[in-house]
Design a protein around this motif. Structure first.
Motif, short mmCIF file in Angstrom:
data_model
loop_
_atom_site.label_atom_id
_atom_site.label_comp_id
_atom_site.label_asym_id
_atom_site.label_seq_id
_atom_site.Cartn_x
_atom_site.Cartn_y
_atom_site.Cartn_z
N THR A 97 0.85 -1.19 0.00
CA THR A 97 0.00 0.00 0.00
C THR A 97 0.88 1.24 0.00
N GLU A 98 0.27 2.36 -0.34
CA GLU A 98 0.97 3.63 -0.26
C GLU A 98 -0.02 4.71 0.13
N LYS A 99 0.50 5.73 0.79
CA LYS A 99 -0.35 6.86 1.16
C LYS A 99 -0.65 7.68 -0.09
N VAL A 100 -1.87 8.16 -0.18
CA VAL A 100 -2.26 8.99 -1.31
C VAL A 100 -1.47 10.29 -1.28
N SER A 101 -1.36 10.89 -0.10
CA SER A 101 -0.64 12.14 0.07
C SER A 101 -0.18 12.24 1.52
N GLU A 135 -4.71 10.80 5.44
CA GLU A 135 -4.52 9.50 6.08
C GLU A 135 -4.89 8.36 5.14
N LYS A 136 -5.45 8.66 3.98
CA LYS A 136 -5.92 7.64 3.06
C LYS A 136 -4.76 6.88 2.43
N THR A 137 -4.95 5.58 2.27
CA THR A 137 -3.97 4.76 1.59
C THR A 137 -4.66 4.04 0.43
N ARG A 138 -3.87 3.61 -0.52
CA ARG A 138 -4.42 2.84 -1.63
C ARG A 138 -3.55 1.60 -1.83
N ARG A 139 -4.19 0.56 -2.31
CA ARG A 139 -3.51 -0.71 -2.56
C ARG A 139 -2.75 -0.63 -3.88
N LYS A 140 -1.49 -1.04 -3.87
CA LYS A 140 -0.69 -1.01 -5.09
C LYS A 140 -0.91 -2.30 -5.88
N PRO A 141 -0.67 -2.27 -7.19
CA PRO A 141 -0.79 -3.50 -7.98
C PRO A 141 0.27 -4.53 -7.55
N LYS A 142 -0.07 -5.81 -7.70
CA LYS A 142 0.83 -6.87 -7.23
C LYS A 142 2.21 -6.83 -7.86
N ASP A 143 2.32 -6.35 -9.08
CA ASP A 143 3.64 -6.31 -9.73
C ASP A 143 4.57 -5.26 -9.11
N GLU A 144 4.04 -4.34 -8.30
CA GLU A 144 4.86 -3.32 -7.64
C GLU A 144 5.23 -3.71 -6.21
N TRP A 145 4.70 -4.83 -5.71
CA TRP A 145 5.01 -5.27 -4.35
C TRP A 145 6.46 -5.72 -4.27
N ILE A 146 7.02 -5.60 -3.09
CA ILE A 146 8.39 -6.04 -2.85
C ILE A 146 8.31 -7.39 -2.13
#
Length: 170
Positions: free
Chosen positions: A108-112, A116-127
């Protein structure tokens, strides 16, 4: 903000733990060590799930036996404490790839920084770092459980109930 994100991503790629430990593990420095008290509970969750119990059923079993919830076990004063096991606790354990020894971060990453909002990143960007720590569950057991989870996700279609407006238009 970009420099901070880049620095955090670099730390994740190096395998540093930037979060608290997972249920079943203790965090010691930047390592996850198997917790001898909770690891058998994690194994039992997988065992019960593979025998056909659902998330809610396993939660009921643990509540009946008085097994402390993950938040109650860690007793973190800054976080709310769940008094009873719920299906979501069990679901997080069954779907958590961390129990196979693989560290997954950057999901996940913070929108800004202002929000406080976060969004889920696509699976290909996961570490993903394989063999990061000792596994509690072997990969085959985990894969079978994921197959079962994906099969159980099919829901029956909702029954079509006519609305009041559709009754008047006939």
């Amino acid at each position: 903000s970009r420099k901070i994100r880049r620095n955090l991503r670099h730390k994740m790629e190096e395998g540093e733990l930037l979060i608290r430990g997972f249920y079943g593990y203790k965090k010691e420095g930047n390592r996850l060590i198997v917790d001898e008290v909770t690891a058998p509970i994690v194994k039992r969750v997988f065992d019960l799930y593979l025998k056909g119990h659902g998330f809610r059923s396993i939660a009921r079993i643990f509540n009946g036996e008085g097994i402390p919830t993950p938040s109650k076990y860690y007793n973190n004063l800054n976080k709310p404490v769940a008094t009873a096991w719920v299906a979501q606790h069990v679901r997080r354990i069954v779907t958590g790839e961390v129990y196979t020894g693989c560290m997954v971060s950057g999901t996940t990453e913070k929108v800004s920084f202002k929000s406080e909002k976060t969004r889920r990143k696509p699976k290909d960007e996961w570490i993903r770092i394989e063999n990061h720590h000792e596994a509690i569950i072997d990969r085959e057991t985990f894969d079978v459980a994921q197959e079962m989870v994906s099969k159980k996700r099919t829901f029956a279609p909702k029954a079509r109930v006519p609305s009041l407006l559709s009754l008047y238009t006939r």
